[in-house]
Write an enzyme that holds these catalytic residues in place. Structure first.
Site, PDB file in Angstrom:
ATOM      1  N   ASN A 235       0.856  -1.186   0.000  1.00 46.45           N
ATOM      2  CA  ASN A 235       0.000   0.000   0.000  1.00 46.45           C
ATOM      3  C   ASN A 235       0.894   1.238   0.000  1.00 46.45           C
ATOM      4  O   ASN A 235       1.465   1.588   1.028  1.00 46.45           O
ATOM      5  CB  ASN A 235      -0.905  -0.037   1.251  1.00 46.45           C
ATOM      6  CG  ASN A 235      -1.741   1.213   1.395  1.00 46.45           C
ATOM      7  OD1 ASN A 235      -1.841   2.026   0.484  1.00 46.45           O
ATOM      8  ND2 ASN A 235      -2.359   1.375   2.565  1.00 46.45           N
ATOM      9  N   TRP A 236       0.982   1.871  -1.150  1.00 46.23           N
ATOM     10  CA  TRP A 236       1.896   3.014  -1.267  1.00 46.23           C
ATOM     11  C   TRP A 236       1.323   4.282  -0.621  1.00 46.23           C
ATOM     12  O   TRP A 236       2.013   5.278  -0.484  1.00 46.23           O
ATOM     13  CB  TRP A 236       2.216   3.293  -2.751  1.00 46.23           C
ATOM     14  CG  TRP A 236       2.944   2.180  -3.444  1.00 46.23           C
ATOM     15  CD1 TRP A 236       3.288   0.947  -2.932  1.00 46.23           C
ATOM     16  CD2 TRP A 236       3.427   2.182  -4.797  1.00 46.23           C
ATOM     17  NE1 TRP A 236       3.952   0.191  -3.879  1.00 46.23           N
ATOM     18  CE2 TRP A 236       4.048   0.921  -5.038  1.00 46.23           C
ATOM     19  CE3 TRP A 236       3.405   3.109  -5.841  1.00 46.23           C
ATOM     20  CZ2 TRP A 236       4.631   0.594  -6.274  1.00 46.23           C
ATOM     21  CZ3 TRP A 236       3.978   2.783  -7.079  1.00 46.23           C
ATOM     22  CH2 TRP A 236       4.587   1.533  -7.286  1.00 46.23           C
ATOM     23  N   LYS A 237       0.060   4.231  -0.260  1.00 45.11           N
ATOM     24  CA  LYS A 237      -0.615   5.392   0.355  1.00 45.11           C
ATOM     25  C   LYS A 237      -0.415   6.636  -0.516  1.00 45.11           C
ATOM     26  O   LYS A 237      -0.377   6.528  -1.727  1.00 45.11           O
ATOM     27  CB  LYS A 237      -0.117   5.610   1.789  1.00 45.11           C
ATOM     28  CG  LYS A 237      -0.151   4.329   2.614  1.00 45.11           C
ATOM     29  CD  LYS A 237       0.022   4.578   4.084  1.00 45.11           C
ATOM     30  CE  LYS A 237       0.108   3.257   4.815  1.00 45.11           C
ATOM     31  NZ  LYS A 237       0.014   3.378   6.249  1.00 45.11           N
TER      32      LYS A 237
ATOM     33  N   HIS B 101      -9.515   0.642   5.020  1.00 46.78           N
ATOM     34  CA  HIS B 101      -8.190   0.883   5.612  1.00 46.78           C
ATOM     35  C   HIS B 101      -8.337   1.821   6.805  1.00 46.78           C
ATOM     36  O   HIS B 101      -9.159   2.736   6.801  1.00 46.78           O
ATOM     37  CB  HIS B 101      -7.234   1.472   4.566  1.00 46.78           C
ATOM     38  CG  HIS B 101      -5.830   1.504   5.080  1.00 46.78           C
ATOM     39  ND1 HIS B 101      -5.356   2.534   5.861  1.00 46.78           N
ATOM     40  CD2 HIS B 101      -4.813   0.610   4.977  1.00 46.78           C
ATOM     41  CE1 HIS B 101      -4.102   2.261   6.207  1.00 46.78           C
ATOM     42  NE2 HIS B 101      -3.750   1.108   5.676  1.00 46.78           N
TER      43      HIS B 101
ATOM     44  N   GLU C 155      -6.745   4.282   7.857  1.00 47.70           N
ATOM     45  CA  GLU C 155      -6.632   5.728   7.623  1.00 47.70           C
ATOM     46  C   GLU C 155      -7.920   6.282   7.031  1.00 47.70           C
ATOM     47  O   GLU C 155      -8.273   7.439   7.261  1.00 47.70           O
ATOM     48  CB  GLU C 155      -5.415   6.010   6.721  1.00 47.70           C
ATOM     49  CG  GLU C 155      -4.121   5.857   7.510  1.00 47.70           C
ATOM     50  CD  GLU C 155      -2.961   5.268   6.749  1.00 47.70           C
ATOM     51  OE1 GLU C 155      -2.951   5.322   5.506  1.00 47.70           O
ATOM     52  OE2 GLU C 155      -2.052   4.715   7.412  1.00 47.70           O
TER      53      GLU C 155
ATOM     54  N   GLU D 268      -5.230  -5.423  10.761  1.00 48.53           N
ATOM     55  CA  GLU D 268      -4.215  -4.392  10.959  1.00 48.53           C
ATOM     56  C   GLU D 268      -4.502  -3.626  12.246  1.00 48.53           C
ATOM     57  O   GLU D 268      -5.302  -2.683  12.241  1.00 48.53           O
ATOM     58  CB  GLU D 268      -4.241  -3.410   9.790  1.00 48.53           C
ATOM     59  CG  GLU D 268      -4.035  -4.049   8.442  1.00 48.53           C
ATOM     60  CD  GLU D 268      -3.561  -3.019   7.433  1.00 48.53           C
ATOM     61  OE1 GLU D 268      -2.376  -3.084   7.086  1.00 48.53           O
ATOM     62  OE2 GLU D 268      -4.338  -2.148   7.034  1.00 48.53           O
TER      63      GLU D 268
ATOM     64  N   GLY E 205       2.387   2.013  10.752  1.00 47.84           N
ATOM     65  CA  GLY E 205       3.291   3.141  10.562  1.00 47.84           C
ATOM     66  C   GLY E 205       4.005   3.578  11.838  1.00 47.84           C
ATOM     67  O   GLY E 205       4.620   4.639  11.876  1.00 47.84           O
TER      68      GLY E 205
ATOM     69  N   SER F  85       3.496  -2.398  10.427  1.00 50.77           N
ATOM     70  CA  SER F  85       4.960  -2.355  10.568  1.00 50.77           C
ATOM     71  C   SER F  85       5.621  -3.693  10.259  1.00 50.77           C
ATOM     72  O   SER F  85       6.575  -4.097  10.928  1.00 50.77           O
ATOM     73  CB  SER F  85       5.355  -1.857  11.968  1.00 50.77           C
ATOM     74  OG  SER F  85       4.859  -0.544  12.170  1.00 50.77           O
TER      75      SER F  85
ATOM     76  N   GLY G 213       4.852   1.231   4.881  1.00 50.37           N
ATOM     77  CA  GLY G 213       6.185   1.834   4.744  1.00 50.37           C
ATOM     78  C   GLY G 213       7.194   0.969   4.008  1.00 50.37           C
ATOM     79  O   GLY G 213       7.899   1.444   3.111  1.00 50.37           O
TER      80      GLY G 213
HETATM   81  C1  PEP Z   1      -0.792  -0.159   6.137  1.00 51.00           C
HETATM   82  O1  PEP Z   1      -0.923   1.014   5.879  1.00 51.00           O
HETATM   83  O2  PEP Z   1      -1.674  -0.949   5.772  1.00 51.00           O
HETATM   84  C2  PEP Z   1       0.377  -0.592   6.899  1.00 51.00           C
HETATM   85  C3  PEP Z   1       0.392  -1.817   7.380  1.00 51.00           C
HETATM   86  O3  PEP Z   1       1.365   0.317   7.073  1.00 51.00           O
HETATM   87  P1  PEP Z   1       2.816   0.041   7.745  1.00 51.00           P
HETATM   88  O4  PEP Z   1       3.363  -1.205   7.121  1.00 51.00           O
HETATM   89  O5  PEP Z   1       3.616   1.256   7.410  1.00 51.00           O
HETATM   90  O6  PEP Z   1       2.585  -0.116   9.205  1.00 51.00           O
END
Ligand code: PEP
Length: 257
Positions: A12-14, A96, A98, A168, A174, A214, A236
């Site tokens: 997921n490049w966000k 998601h 966010e 998640e 993040g 993460s 990330g």
């Molecule tokens: C995500 O945004 O779905 C995610 C898992 O981010 P990160 O790996 O940066 O925690």
């Protein structure tokens, strides 16, 4: 991993990369990736879907980070499933954290988007997970259950074949904090049990439940060695080809562990 479930790893490049960086990232991923037996997807920002899609030369799936749940029409700023199809998108994220907690999407809206994705032929990666206060209050399983029941409301067992659930924990996204493999396994096992109650034992053993929060090449092998963890959704670390490919290799390694 002791089942026949094909591991799924999504990047997921966000809201990151520009056109040149995105191209260079997908190019490096494709050169470095060794992921036979793993389903790999990338979720670039909307403006770059077409160009990243054109740059994909292997079996990597193009994904979108969001969708709108209506036909084309007066929805300023939104992107329809027809438009996503036009760009070659095959998978979409719904729910998601966010979008739930920063943008304010409700369980109901996540459900509408999930159903729309499935009705129009996409793989839906339904993201769920508790916030820190909810975890500290012992509500992890209740939050997961509420988000799954709401997110999958009206989704049939045959449609469920195109669903991937991403667990998640919001406090791990993040932040550099990762759930322990045991805690993640516990949540995944309960999610699978819930799917068994909602659908059938066959549906429970077939659905892929991936972990996000993460995940890095260093912690991916022990997470993916857990029996109910079928891959990862990566934020990330998906922005560095070496790290993302390291996680894909860990998923591949889990097939023989
Ligand atoms: C995500 O945004 O779905 C995610 C898992 O981010 P990160 O790996 O940066 O925690």
């Amino acid at each position: 991993m002791s089942t026949l479930r094909t591991p799924f790893v999504g990047g997921n490049w966000k809201m990151n990369t520009n056109a040149a960086e995105g191209y260079s990232l997908i190019d490096s991923i494709q050169k470095q990736m060794q992921g036979n037996g793993v389903d790999v997807a990338v979720f670039p920002p909307f403006p770059y879907l077409m160009s990243i899609g054109n740059a994909i030369q292997n079996q990597t799936v193009l994904g979108a980070q969001d969708l709108w749940h209506s036909d084309n029409g007066a929805f300023t700023g939104e992107v329809s499933t027809d438009m996503l199809k036009d760009c070659g998108v095959k998978a979409v994220l719904t729910g998601h954290s966010e979008r739930r907690h920063v943008i304010g999407e409700s369980d109901g809206l996540v459900n509408q988007k999930t159903k729309r994705a499935l009705e129009t032929g996409f793989i839906a990666v339904l993201c769920i997970g508790e916030q820190l206060e909810e975890r500290e209050a012992g509500q992890t399983d209740a939050v997961n259950e509420r988000q799954i029941r709401a997110g999958l409301d009206g989704v049939s067992e045959s449609q469920l074949e195109s669903v991937v659930i991403a667990y998640e924990p919001v406090w791990a996204i993040g932040t550099g904090k990762t759930a322990t493999p045991e805690d993640a396994q516990d949540a995944h096992a309960k999610i699978r049990e819930l799917i068994g109650q909602m659908y059938s034992p066959a549906a429970a053993s077939a659905i892929r439940i991936i972990y996000g929060g993460s995940m890095k090449p260093g912690n991916a092998p022990e997470l993916m060695a857990m029996p109910d963890i079928d891959g990862g959704l990566i934020g990330g670390a998906s922005l560095k080809a070496e790290d993302f490919c390291g996680i894909i290799s860990a998923a591949q390694g889990s097939l023989v562990s």
